[in-house]
Design a protein around this motif. Structure first.
Motif, PDB file in Angstrom:
ATOM      1  N   TYR A 252       1.596  24.296 -58.531  1.00  0.00           N
ATOM      2  CA  TYR A 252       1.903  25.451 -57.413  1.00  0.00           C
ATOM      3  C   TYR A 252       2.845  24.947 -56.540  1.00  0.00           C
ATOM      4  O   TYR A 252       2.274  23.855 -55.596  1.00  0.00           O
ATOM      5  N   ILE A 253       3.907  25.313 -55.760  1.00  0.00           N
ATOM      6  CA  ILE A 253       4.524  25.097 -54.890  1.00  0.00           C
ATOM      7  C   ILE A 253       4.614  26.327 -53.883  1.00  0.00           C
ATOM      8  O   ILE A 253       5.250  27.408 -54.237  1.00  0.00           O
ATOM      9  N   HIS A 254       4.353  26.140 -52.523  1.00  0.00           N
ATOM     10  CA  HIS A 254       4.435  27.162 -51.473  1.00  0.00           C
ATOM     11  C   HIS A 254       5.580  27.060 -50.477  1.00  0.00           C
ATOM     12  O   HIS A 254       5.981  25.681 -50.145  1.00  0.00           O
ATOM     13  N   ILE A 255       6.336  27.935 -50.499  1.00  0.00           N
ATOM     14  CA  ILE A 255       7.428  28.117 -49.413  1.00  0.00           C
ATOM     15  C   ILE A 255       7.080  29.057 -48.451  1.00  0.00           C
ATOM     16  O   ILE A 255       6.934  30.246 -48.676  1.00  0.00           O
ATOM     17  N   PRO A 256       6.705  28.817 -47.387  1.00  0.00           N
ATOM     18  CA  PRO A 256       6.287  29.695 -46.429  1.00  0.00           C
ATOM     19  C   PRO A 256       7.192  30.275 -45.578  1.00  0.00           C
ATOM     20  O   PRO A 256       6.601  31.330 -44.608  1.00  0.00           O
TER      21      PRO A 256
ATOM     22  N   ALA B 275      -1.021  25.080 -49.639  1.00  0.00           N
ATOM     23  CA  ALA B 275      -1.352  24.930 -51.072  1.00  0.00           C
ATOM     24  C   ALA B 275      -2.411  24.009 -51.293  1.00  0.00           C
ATOM     25  O   ALA B 275      -3.067  23.285 -50.869  1.00  0.00           O
ATOM     26  N   ALA B 276      -3.277  24.911 -52.419  1.00  0.00           N
ATOM     27  CA  ALA B 276      -4.623  24.277 -52.877  1.00  0.00           C
ATOM     28  C   ALA B 276      -4.434  23.233 -54.068  1.00  0.00           C
ATOM     29  O   ALA B 276      -3.456  23.424 -55.027  1.00  0.00           O
TER      30      ALA B 276
ATOM     31  N   ASN C 174      -4.026  21.892 -48.234  1.00  0.00           N
ATOM     32  CA  ASN C 174      -3.061  21.423 -47.218  1.00  0.00           C
ATOM     33  C   ASN C 174      -3.193  22.294 -46.065  1.00  0.00           C
ATOM     34  O   ASN C 174      -3.280  23.397 -45.868  1.00  0.00           O
ATOM     35  N   THR C 175      -2.676  21.475 -44.892  1.00  0.00           N
ATOM     36  CA  THR C 175      -2.411  22.195 -43.567  1.00  0.00           C
ATOM     37  C   THR C 175      -1.614  23.233 -43.778  1.00  0.00           C
ATOM     38  O   THR C 175      -0.633  23.456 -44.394  1.00  0.00           O
ATOM     39  N   PHE C 176      -1.933  24.391 -42.882  1.00  0.00           N
ATOM     40  CA  PHE C 176      -1.030  25.302 -42.701  1.00  0.00           C
ATOM     41  C   PHE C 176       0.084  25.442 -41.732  1.00  0.00           C
ATOM     42  O   PHE C 176       1.132  26.080 -41.689  1.00  0.00           O
TER      43      PHE C 176
ATOM     44  N   GLN D 198       1.624  10.138 -45.954  1.00  0.00           N
ATOM     45  CA  GLN D 198       0.491  10.450 -46.032  1.00  0.00           C
ATOM     46  C   GLN D 198       0.588  11.756 -46.608  1.00  0.00           C
ATOM     47  O   GLN D 198       1.395  12.582 -46.251  1.00  0.00           O
ATOM     48  N   LEU D 199      -0.351  12.139 -47.507  1.00  0.00           N
ATOM     49  CA  LEU D 199      -0.483  13.575 -48.082  1.00  0.00           C
ATOM     50  C   LEU D 199      -1.033  14.244 -46.911  1.00  0.00           C
ATOM     51  O   LEU D 199      -1.782  13.930 -46.136  1.00  0.00           O
ATOM     52  N   PRO D 200      -0.603  15.803 -47.023  1.00  0.00           N
ATOM     53  CA  PRO D 200      -1.011  16.695 -45.967  1.00  0.00           C
ATOM     54  C   PRO D 200      -2.247  17.494 -46.034  1.00  0.00           C
ATOM     55  O   PRO D 200      -2.350  18.559 -45.627  1.00  0.00           O
ATOM     56  N   THR D 201      -3.115  16.802 -46.625  1.00  0.00           N
ATOM     57  CA  THR D 201      -4.456  17.276 -46.990  1.00  0.00           C
ATOM     58  C   THR D 201      -5.161  17.615 -45.598  1.00  0.00           C
ATOM     59  O   THR D 201      -5.501  16.975 -44.827  1.00  0.00           O
ATOM     60  N   ALA D 202      -5.644  19.144 -45.460  1.00  0.00           N
ATOM     61  CA  ALA D 202      -6.411  19.392 -44.392  1.00  0.00           C
ATOM     62  C   ALA D 202      -7.785  19.384 -44.601  1.00  0.00           C
ATOM     63  O   ALA D 202      -8.643  18.701 -43.582  1.00  0.00           O
ATOM     64  N   LEU D 203      -8.390  19.764 -45.694  1.00  0.00           N
ATOM     65  CA  LEU D 203      -9.789  19.944 -45.981  1.00  0.00           C
ATOM     66  C   LEU D 203     -10.055  19.222 -47.474  1.00  0.00           C
ATOM     67  O   LEU D 203      -9.185  19.695 -48.308  1.00  0.00           O
ATOM     68  N   THR D 204     -11.142  18.763 -47.655  1.00  0.00           N
ATOM     69  CA  THR D 204     -11.390  18.211 -49.049  1.00  0.00           C
ATOM     70  C   THR D 204     -13.026  18.969 -49.188  1.00  0.00           C
ATOM     71  O   THR D 204     -14.122  18.668 -48.574  1.00  0.00           O
ATOM     72  N   LEU D 205     -13.283  19.549 -50.450  1.00  0.00           N
ATOM     73  CA  LEU D 205     -14.696  19.752 -51.027  1.00  0.00           C
ATOM     74  C   LEU D 205     -14.844  18.946 -52.138  1.00  0.00           C
ATOM     75  O   LEU D 205     -13.961  18.810 -53.155  1.00  0.00           O
ATOM     76  N   ARG D 206     -15.916  18.289 -52.025  1.00  0.00           N
ATOM     77  CA  ARG D 206     -16.352  17.390 -53.189  1.00  0.00           C
ATOM     78  C   ARG D 206     -17.521  18.218 -53.980  1.00  0.00           C
ATOM     79  O   ARG D 206     -18.708  18.450 -53.287  1.00  0.00           O
ATOM     80  N   PHE D 207     -17.274  18.701 -55.066  1.00  0.00           N
ATOM     81  CA  PHE D 207     -18.232  19.626 -55.789  1.00  0.00           C
ATOM     82  C   PHE D 207     -19.295  18.849 -56.204  1.00  0.00           C
ATOM     83  O   PHE D 207     -19.107  17.697 -56.654  1.00  0.00           O
TER      84      PHE D 207
END
Length: 417
Positions: free
Chosen positions: A40-44, A286-287, A297-299, A312-321
């Protein structure tokens, strides 16, 4: 509302622990061994902001958009080169925002993506009706796009006014779609708007198929707390009757139900960027869903570009299941497609579905929510509405809270859901 989702979560995960999202990012993403992986690719960017839309979007500025696409290409590089050789994926979907605003660079984005991934089931792009013109469609087709999703929302003036949308020229839409054909042409509509009737929705669906669509998506209106929408919610009883009638109408016309909200006029016409077992997301908001983790990812467009400029990757939050949490997430989105196949569940988790959730499945059948067909659990119309009811709770208790925070903070410390 939060109590219902919390109790359901605790029951299904067999734990009182919440879904815990932390401000963590991993330089390596373990996707190489994932089966049925989607992209998935997000174009905001948008020319104007629709007040009812909850998705990550900003007003279009050419220079800002160019910087964003440059950063997007860097993110694709950072992730793509982690796997040896080219990784086979099912599909690629562009969402937004308005992806057509980067039509001139879409070929470049796809070329970069296909450097690392082999796409087997097509490429989809979301479009605003104003972008459905022969030049734009020709550019998309030349780039390799095979599926379109057109955000009509409603053809009827009274609801266009409620949603703050301009009129859609159906004749121009039909001419453009006839001139440049695609494998799947989906049109999105919103239901459960104030005063909306079965006749209103039936008219929209009939118009969509008459104008060239072979797939329709009928999404419920959800009043997110962080949008500027002032549209009142439809009562649940009225919403249930409306959903049941439109479902019966579509099935009576011989349309194929492909998910809770979607119907196609022919088998194989499918458009869904959500119902995948695993996926990688690129771009703001994008998730990424992998076997043991979920990332978002960050908004913030600026924070996104800055993070990638630093390599660096733009990850804002990570959930470890936990294992049970992953099972619940899997079943939630499998149910969105109106069916759960125990064989696919066992192939993914190495455990039998009935062993993990036999009681729940028997209860759902006894209550008339599910029936078994050829070894697969299939949702009844009653089950479909119940799913909608719980999805509404889930959306307002979980997604609304998370997206509301991410809209204000580029990298929040922690979110418990």
């Amino acid at each position: 509302m939060g109590g219902i989702t919390s109790l359901t979560r605790m029951w299904l995960t067999r734990s009182v622990n919440p879904f815990l999202f932390r401000n963590e990012w991993d330089p390596q993403l373990p996707f190489a061994g994932c089966s049925q992986l989607g992209l998935y690719i997000h174009i905001p960017f948008c020319r104007q902001i629709c007040h009812f839309c909850p998705y990550c979007k900003v007003l279009y500025e050419k220079e800002r958009c160019e910087r964003y696409v440059d950063a997007l290409l860097e993110e694709i590089d950072l992730v793509g080169r982690q796997a040896e050789g080219k990784k086979q994926v099912t599909s690629l979907y562009f969402g937004g925002g308005t992806p057509a605003l980067v039509a001139d660079r879409l070929g470049e984005i796809l070329s970069r993506t296909e450097r690392y991934f082999t796409i087997t089931q097509g490429i989809g792009v979301e479009l605003h009706p104003e972008n459905v013109t022969p030049p734009v469609l020709e550019a998309l087709k030349e780039a390799g796009v095979t599926k379109l999703s057109i955000g009509v929302q409603s053809f009827r003036p009274k609801f266009q006014s409620v949603l703050g949308r301009s009129a859609v020229d159906g004749a121009e839409l039909a001419r453009a779609l006839a001139a440049v054909p695609f494998e799947t042409v989906s049109m999105d509509f919103i239901f459960a708007l104030p005063g909306q009737t079965f006749e209103d929705l039936r008219s929209d669906i009939d118009a969509a198929f008459a104008l060239g669509a072979n797939h329709v998506a009928i999404y419920p209106f959800i009043d997110f707390t962080f949008t500027d929408s002032r549209v009142p919610a439809m009562p649940n009883g009225e919403k249930r009757r409306l959903l049941d009638r439109i479902t019966a109408y579509c099935l009576g016309k011989g349309y194929v139900r492909t998910s809770i909200w979607t119907f196609s006029s022919r088998k194989g016409a499918v458009y869904s960027s959500m119902t995948r077992t695993n996926f990688l997301g690129f771009g703001c908001s994008a998730a990424t869903l992998l076997e043991e983790q979920f990332k978002i990812n960050t908004f913030s467009v600026e924070a996104y570009c800055q993070r990638l400029a630093a390599g660096q990757l733009p990850t804002a939050l990570t959930l470890r299941f936990s294992r049970r949490q992953r099972m619940v997430y899997y079943l939630f989105w499998a149910a969105y497609g109106t069916r759960v196949d125990p064989r696919e569940f066992e192939a993914f988790f190495g455990e039998k579905l009935e062993k993990q959730y036999g009681l729940e499945l028997k209860l759902a059948q006894a209550l008339g929510y599910l029936e078994v067909r050829d070894g697969t659990y299939v949702m009844t119309p009653k089950g479909a509405f119940t799913y909608h009811y719980y999805e509404n709770f889930y959306t307002l208790s979980y997604i609304d809270k998370m997206w509301g925070i991410l809209r204000k903070e580029a990298f929040p410390g922690e979110i418990r859901l």
